[in-house]
Design a protein around this motif. Structure first.
Motif, PDB file in Angstrom:
ATOM      1  N   VAL A   1      33.057  -6.175 -19.559  1.00 38.53           N
ATOM      2  CA  VAL A   1      33.296  -6.824 -18.274  1.00 38.53           C
ATOM      3  C   VAL A   1      33.840  -8.223 -18.534  1.00 38.53           C
ATOM      4  O   VAL A   1      33.180  -9.063 -19.153  1.00 38.53           O
ATOM      5  CB  VAL A   1      31.992  -6.905 -17.446  1.00 38.53           C
ATOM      6  N   GLU A   2      35.035  -8.450 -18.110  1.00 34.00           N
ATOM      7  CA  GLU A   2      35.665  -9.757 -18.305  1.00 34.00           C
ATOM      8  C   GLU A   2      35.334 -10.667 -17.122  1.00 34.00           C
ATOM      9  O   GLU A   2      35.625 -10.350 -15.982  1.00 34.00           O
ATOM     10  CB  GLU A   2      37.186  -9.599 -18.437  1.00 34.00           C
ATOM     11  N   VAL A   3      34.675 -11.754 -17.412  1.00 34.19           N
ATOM     12  CA  VAL A   3      34.317 -12.712 -16.370  1.00 34.19           C
ATOM     13  C   VAL A   3      34.915 -14.061 -16.737  1.00 34.19           C
ATOM     14  O   VAL A   3      34.717 -14.555 -17.854  1.00 34.19           O
ATOM     15  CB  VAL A   3      32.785 -12.844 -16.235  1.00 34.19           C
ATOM     16  N   ALA A   4      35.661 -14.642 -15.819  1.00 36.60           N
ATOM     17  CA  ALA A   4      36.249 -15.960 -16.070  1.00 36.60           C
ATOM     18  C   ALA A   4      35.129 -16.998 -16.063  1.00 36.60           C
ATOM     19  O   ALA A   4      34.393 -17.137 -15.090  1.00 36.60           O
ATOM     20  CB  ALA A   4      37.282 -16.282 -15.000  1.00 36.60           C
ATOM     21  N   ILE A   5      34.984 -17.696 -17.185  1.00 32.62           N
ATOM     22  CA  ILE A   5      33.920 -18.695 -17.316  1.00 32.62           C
ATOM     23  C   ILE A   5      34.528 -20.079 -17.149  1.00 32.62           C
ATOM     24  O   ILE A   5      35.405 -20.480 -17.916  1.00 32.62           O
ATOM     25  CB  ILE A   5      33.217 -18.568 -18.680  1.00 32.62           C
ATOM     26  N   THR A   6      34.051 -20.790 -16.136  1.00 34.85           N
ATOM     27  CA  THR A   6      34.549 -22.140 -15.860  1.00 34.85           C
ATOM     28  C   THR A   6      33.433 -23.131 -16.081  1.00 34.85           C
ATOM     29  O   THR A   6      32.340 -22.977 -15.537  1.00 34.85           O
ATOM     30  CB  THR A   6      35.055 -22.241 -14.408  1.00 34.85           C
ATOM     31  N   GLY A   7      33.695 -24.148 -16.875  1.00 33.92           N
ATOM     32  CA  GLY A   7      32.693 -25.158 -17.165  1.00 33.92           C
ATOM     33  C   GLY A   7      32.839 -26.395 -16.309  1.00 33.92           C
ATOM     34  O   GLY A   7      33.366 -26.350 -15.192  1.00 33.92           O
ATOM     35  N   SER A   8      32.395 -27.510 -16.842  1.00 34.21           N
ATOM     36  CA  SER A   8      32.395 -28.774 -16.102  1.00 34.21           C
ATOM     37  C   SER A   8      33.823 -29.263 -15.852  1.00 34.21           C
ATOM     38  O   SER A   8      34.710 -29.079 -16.680  1.00 34.21           O
ATOM     39  CB  SER A   8      31.619 -29.821 -16.881  1.00 34.21           C
ATOM     40  N   ARG A   9      34.003 -29.909 -14.704  1.00 34.34           N
ATOM     41  CA  ARG A   9      35.291 -30.524 -14.391  1.00 34.34           C
ATOM     42  C   ARG A   9      35.332 -31.972 -14.904  1.00 34.34           C
ATOM     43  O   ARG A   9      36.285 -32.693 -14.668  1.00 34.34           O
ATOM     44  CB  ARG A   9      35.540 -30.481 -12.889  1.00 34.34           C
ATOM     45  N   GLY A  10      34.240 -32.363 -15.592  1.00 42.17           N
ATOM     46  CA  GLY A  10      34.211 -33.703 -16.168  1.00 42.17           C
ATOM     47  C   GLY A  10      33.180 -34.596 -15.523  1.00 42.17           C
ATOM     48  O   GLY A  10      33.138 -34.701 -14.284  1.00 42.17           O
TER      49      GLY A  10
END
Length: 430
Positions: free
Chosen positions: A299-308
């Motif tokens: 399962v491919e899940v787009a992982i988004t972290g901190s914007r700063g």
């Protein structure tokens, strides 16, 4: 002049600061490290061996004790039957029937004991077929209610679109009943039992932390009671054969070990979550049926972290869980502040030493719980968003009145992808 004087003084010492170890010294250091690693591995192996021998000793003693009792019942009643036949009279028929029934009961108990031992050793013959977990639980609901009695409420929550699993339905019924009976014994003064099903995905992070369970799709069955909960030492031994907290004669200590053996033999995983005074959840993970060999779907899940410049504050009393969450969030480029309980969080805010954008807190903690912590921070006008965590089933938590509908909740075990998604979702919410 001062800088020249300093240079003159330090110049003779410079070779010491710039000294480079010789190859021979490097080899000695590497050899010492290797030797230290060998000693550590040997010590760990000795500890594992000691624990294994302790478990085997407990198993052997328990088997001998139980089988000696059962053999006494069987052989003793057969002796009585023999004497009864030798001195036959009018009352002998009734007496003979009674002792034969007692011997037969002993034999059946011995067969059940053997079956449970085979289940624990994952050597029982299974007959797996595709099973709809919701239907199986629905068919057993009346039996569960009769088993639990009138002072324990039962709620079964079947998730829509539940996948099928390949299991031996008879053994699965037995496993779930064992957990239900344990929960009943824990709630001697009454309470509530919640059985909840859902689809789940085990990722690489959770797999590596839990005996390398195969990555893939599973059906989860969460069974939650409102009993007194288990201390850590009891949780660690709960699946050991013949381990029981009940009084002598009240239980064999094979119920949960049978559950463990069945689930593992079926290719699944079982996990206990419990806190003193807050009840217990036992989660069963059974592989999804694919109509053939189970091939985990990626399962491919787009992982988004901190914007700063975003900071997450963690309040979690279990050090291992807290460390995992902190490391995962740092990998996602968040600033992280870690605290073991609510009191430590409030003390830090009281000193005005910290600022955070989001509070990630366990619901059940010693002292002040996660919800009370969040309420106190709101009362102090601390502007941060809140994401709760729990090892209990969502339905059990909400129905015990610990959370209001609509709050953000993460259920343990927590994968990196789900944590990233929930944190980002809350921080982006206006």
């Amino acid at each position: 002049m001062a800088s020249i004087f300093t240079a003159v003084i330090l110049w003779p010492l410079l070779p010491r600061f710039l000294e480079i170890p010789s190859p021979a010294r490097l080899r000695e250091a590497q050899a010492a490290l290797a030797e230290e690693g060998r000693y550590r591995r040997e010590a760990e192996e000795m500890l594992r061996h000691s624990q294994k021998m302790e478990a085997i000793g407990q198993l052997t003693g328990g088997v001998a004790h139980d089988f000696n009792n059962l053999l006494t019942i069987i052989s003793g009643n057969l002796e009585i039957a023999g004497r009864t036949l030798q001195s036959w009279n009018e009352g002998s028929r009734e007496k003979l029937g009674r002792v034969i029934a007692s011997a037969s009961n002993g034999a059946q108990r011995a067969a059940i004991l053997t079956q449970r031992l085979l289940a624990f050793a994952r050597r029982q013959p299974l007959d797996p077929k595709a099973v709809n977990v919701n239907k199986l639980l629905g068919d057993m609901s009346d039996f569960f209610r009769r088993t639990l009695g009138e002072n324990i409420d039962l709620e079964i929550v079947g998730s829509a679109g539940i996948w099928q699993v390949d299991v031996d339905s008879n053994q699965m019924e037995s496993a779930i009943l064992n957990i239900v009976v344990n929960a009943k014994d824990a709630m001697s003064d009454g309470g509530k039992l919640t059985i909840e099903t859902s689809n789940a995905f085990i990722d690489e992070a959770y797999s590596s932390q839990n005996a390398n369970i195969p990555v893939g799709q599973y059906v989860q069955i969460a069974i939650t009671d409102t009993g007194p909960g288990m201390p850590k030492d009891v949780q660690e031994k709960a699946f050991d054969p013949f381990f029981t907290t009940k009084e002598p004669g009240q239980g064999t200590g094979l119920g949960l070990s049978q559950v463990y053996g069945f689930v593992r033999q079926s290719g699944g995983h079982v996990k206990i979550y419990s806190e003193i005074g807050e009840g217990t959840t036992i989660r069963l993970y059974l592989p999804r049926s694919h109509g053939g060999p189970v091939v985990p779907e990626k399962v491919e899940v787009a992982i988004t972290g901190s914007r700063g410049g975003e900071t997450v504050l963690i309040a979690e009393d279990e050090p291992g869980v807290r460390s995992y969450l902190a490391e995962t969030l740092r990998e996602l480029n968040y600033e992280v502040l870690e605290f073991p309980d609510a009191a430590a969080v409030l003390e830090a805010f009281g000193r005005g030493a910290i600022k955070a954008d989001l509070l990630l807190t366990d619901i059940i903690m010693p002292g002040m719980n996660g919800r009370q912590l969040a309420d106190e921070l709101v009362a102090r006008r601390v502007p941060l968003k809140v994401l709760y965590m729990t090892g209990y089933s969502r339905n059990a938590i909400v129905h015990q009145g610990r959370l209001d509908p609509g709050v953000s909740l993460l259920q343990k075990p927590i994968s990196q992808s789900l944590l990233a998604l929930k944190v980002r979702e809350l921080l982006d919410k206006r």
